[in-house]
Design a protein around this motif. Structure first.
Motif, short mmCIF file in Angstrom:
data_model
loop_
_atom_site.label_atom_id
_atom_site.label_comp_id
_atom_site.label_asym_id
_atom_site.label_seq_id
_atom_site.Cartn_x
_atom_site.Cartn_y
_atom_site.Cartn_z
N ARG A 124 1.02 5.56 -0.10
CA ARG A 124 0.29 6.81 0.08
C ARG A 124 1.27 7.98 -0.03
O ARG A 124 2.33 7.97 0.59
N ALA A 184 -3.76 2.87 7.21
CA ALA A 184 -2.65 3.74 6.80
C ALA A 184 -2.35 4.79 7.87
O ALA A 184 -1.23 5.30 7.95
N GLY A 211 0.84 -1.19 0.00
CA GLY A 211 0.00 0.00 0.00
C GLY A 211 0.87 1.24 0.00
O GLY A 211 1.79 1.35 0.82
N HIS A 229 -7.27 -2.85 -1.00
CA HIS A 229 -6.94 -1.43 -0.88
C HIS A 229 -7.92 -0.75 0.08
O HIS A 229 -7.50 0.02 0.97
N LYS A 269 -6.78 1.12 3.71
CA LYS A 269 -6.78 2.57 3.87
C LYS A 269 -6.99 3.04 5.31
O LYS A 269 -6.27 3.94 5.79
N ARG A 281 1.19 12.19 0.46
CA ARG A 281 0.36 13.28 0.99
C ARG A 281 0.93 14.64 0.60
O ARG A 281 2.15 14.82 0.59
N SER A 286 -3.53 7.38 -2.95
CA SER A 286 -3.07 6.08 -2.49
C SER A 286 -3.50 5.00 -3.47
O SER A 286 -4.45 5.17 -4.23
N TRP A 287 -2.81 3.89 -3.43
CA TRP A 287 -3.15 2.74 -4.27
C TRP A 287 -2.54 1.50 -3.63
O TRP A 287 -1.79 1.58 -2.65
N GLU A 313 -4.38 13.76 -0.60
CA GLU A 313 -3.49 12.61 -0.66
C GLU A 313 -3.93 11.68 -1.78
O GLU A 313 -5.04 11.78 -2.30
#
Length: 641
Positions: free
Chosen positions: A197, A382, A195, A375, A379, A199, A341-342, A339
């Motif tokens: 992220r 995270a 994962g 995912h 999240k 920001r 994310s993937w 942000e």
């Protein structure tokens, strides 16, 4: 059954030392090959053209160039973190950019990546030192990240399934963005989940870049769900071509990039399989839309680079890659205070068939819906605060968090990580003044973001403050103001050479090469009077300034002065391959071509030879009509291009 675990390990590899960073501020970009010629931009799809022209990197500041490494390798210990379940074992190097050095599939006994048996830095990163092999995480700007050989923060975190997750995080300094990479292995899974992220805590959009580069053994069949690709080579042309066949890839004579043109609706994946159909597949959520193949080619230059990056008998590699944009020539805007994310997944795949059949095998092994669900499940985690700290990165994130009082759940940048490099900037932040050094030494790095420049402008105008202010102004495009700041500082500065060197670069950029040579000569004289010892920082400063000064003097045919600088370099510096090449050019300028050819015959290795650079071949062509000897041939494009 083995529960997912994270443990420390030490890898012992033949490794070259990284050496000291270059202490001169990088007022110019290093040789850059990943740019599109302007004449081609009008013919590109609108989004690619727009993002290729969006906020290209102007300089490496505040990052420093890493060019102090050599090619003498001896066994060294590298700290590693191993994350493992009953199916997979991933080995991560937190001190070297968080690279996944190995991904081993236990049931089949197969290493899924190209695992380099040595650690050999080479000049491929935006700021110099980089090494090949494994999975690397590239953030910042077009090219290999400046964090390639830098430590990241690392800690244990609870994974979405309740097991252990390895978190890596840092502050990316080119764009001033915090990011994190979470790696975990669900129970019984054949896939490593990652994962990511990024920001943007700023009140303005920031250009963003990400590519995950995966090295795999060459001679693999590379497959992706695309019929077309954008080809880019060192001729700097981006053109639409049919997606390359496996046979065509293996016969390419020169380095090439293929950016697959994935249809919007298709699943994002890329695979590299051996002749029996076994290998690695990478897939992701849809946000990570780009997929790429990089090959070295069969030409002598590509083969030489392959040898250069490892040791004899290690075999070559190619790279399959995944990124935020369709090509690596683009930057994507990340909106203010937002942000992105993937989730990525890496695992084994066996399929002797073509792309459609490979996708069916992937869907059976790891359904697309499961990746999206993983995912979504990740999240909320995270933001989970890390547990046991496993490795420590830099203190730059802590400095920025202190300055702006940002709240960044999940990625703590604690004050305990602040170090000597951040100390003067911490005083500027808290006291409003930049401290004068307690002893004579080369100046430290400069922070150049607008908020730090504002603080420098309001601080008492000491010589060192004016030096740093000039560097920040130069980075911001205010070159005339930068020159004025440096000239003001000269009047009172106890140390002149850093200012004279900056002014010399400014002269070169404005076309005043004679004055640039004067200032370089004066700067080197001042440095030789000032340096206190043969310690690493002074030796690095002497080498870096001497190299630039010799080149500036030779450019205006002041050969005798160039020779005078050469003779004042440290003996160990003169023995380095980069300086052997400079000496050969100096000998030629002195009318001694045979002595220059003798240097080539004796042999030298330019450890920091830049990707795409052709300096050795150009000098050889001036010395001899004979073909360039194979061990000096690093050409990445046809000679006539």
């Amino acid at each position: 059954m083995i529960v997912t675990t994270i443990r420390r390990e030490v890898l012992t590899l033949p490794a070259a030392e990284l050496g000291p960073d270059n202490p001169l501020p990088p007022l110019r970009l290093l040789h850059e090959v990943h740019r599109i010629d302007d004449r081609d931009r009008d013919e590109l799809p609108r989004d690619i053209a727009r993002q290729a022209g969006y906020e290209p990197l102007r300089s490496l500041l505040p990052v420093r160039v890493r060019d102090g490494y050599g090619r003498a390798r001896e066994p060294r210990e590298l700290d590693a973190l191993v994350i493992e379940n009953e199916r997979l074992r991933a080995t991560v190097l937190p001190g070297l950019g968080g690279r996944v050095a190995s991904l081993f599939h236990k049931p089949t006994g197969r290493e899924l990546l190209y695992r380099n048996p040595v650690f050999q830095p080479a000049n491929f990163a935006l700021n110099g030192a980089w090494y090949s092999g494994g999975i690397e995480w590239n953030i910042g700007a077009t090219g290999h990240t400046t964090l390639s050989c830098s430590p990241l923060h690392a800690a244990r975190v609870t994974a979405p399934d309740g097991g252990e997750m390895l978190r890596l995080w840092e502050w990316e300094r080119l764009r001033d963005l915090p990011f994190q990479i979470d790696l975990w292995l669900p129970e019984d899974s054949d896939f490593l989940y990652v994962g990511v992220r990024i920001r943007n805590p700023h009140e303005r959009p920031v250009p963003t870049y990400w590519w995950s580069n995966i090295a795999v053994p060459e001679e693999r069949r590379v497959l992706a769900p695309a019929e077309k690709a954008w080809q880019f080579g060192y001729e700097r042309r981006l053109q639409k071509v049919p997606a390359p066949s496996c046979a065509a890839i293996q016969q390419l004579p020169y380095v090439a990039d293929y950016f697959y043109d994935l249809p919007d609706a298709r699943r994002r994946w890329i695979a590299a399989l051996d002749e029996d159909g076994h290998g690695l597949v990478q897939t992701s959520t849809d946000l990570l839309r780009g997929r790429k193949l990089f090959v070295w080619g069969k030409g002598p230059g590509g083969r030489r680079w392959q040898q250069w990056l490892t040791e004899p008998g290690a075999g070559g590699y190619c790279e399959i890659q995944a990124g935020l944009a369709r090509t690596q020539l683009e930057h994507v805007p990340l909106e203010a205070e937002s942000e992105v994310s993937w989730l990525e997944a890496y695992g084994p795949l066996s399929s002797p068939e073509a792309a459609d059949a490979v996708e069916a095998r992937l869907e059976a092994a790891l359904p697309r819906a499961d990746v999206d669900a993983a995912h979504a499940a990740w999240k909320p985690h995270a933001d989970t605060e890390p547990g046991e700290v496993l490795a420590v990165g830099s203190g730059w994130g802590a400095l920025e968090v202190l300055r702006a009082d940002w709240k960044l759940p999940g990625t703590p940048f604690g004050e305990s990580t602040l170090g000597e490099a951040q100390e003067p900037w911490l005083q500027l932040l808290r006291a409003g003044s930049f401290p004068e050094p307690r002893r004579v030494r080369p100046p430290g790095g400069t922070l150049v973001a607008p908020h730090w420049r504002d603080m420098l402008e309001t601080a008492p105008a000491t010589p060192l403050t004016e030096y740093h202010l000039g560097v920040a102004q130069w980075h911001g495009g205010d070159r005339a103001q930068a020159v004025r700041s440096w000239e003001r500082a000269l009047e009172l500065a106890p140390s002149l050479w850093p200012l004279l060197r900056c002014l010399a670069v400014a002269d070169q950029e404005s076309g005043n090469h004679e004055r640039a040579a004067d200032r370089y000569a004066d700067a080197f004289d001042d440095l030789c009077h000032e340096r206190r010892d043969n310690g690493a920082s002074w030796t690095a400063a002497t080498a870096a300034l001497g190299r630039e000064a010799i080149e500036a003097l030779l450019a205006v045919r002041r050969t005798a002065e160039a020779r005078g600088i050469w003779e004042r370099l440290h003996p160990g510096t003169r023995e380095r391959g980069r300086f052997r090449l400079i000496e050969a050019g100096l000998l030629l300028a002195e009318g001694q071509p045979e002595a220059a050819r003798d240097l080539f015959r004796a042999g030298f290795e330019v450890a920091d030879l830049r990707e795409g650079a052709e300096a050795i071949g150009r000098l050889w062509a001036r010395l001899s009509d004979e073909p360039l000897p194979a061990h000096y041939d690093f050409r990445m494009r046809p000679p006539e291009a």
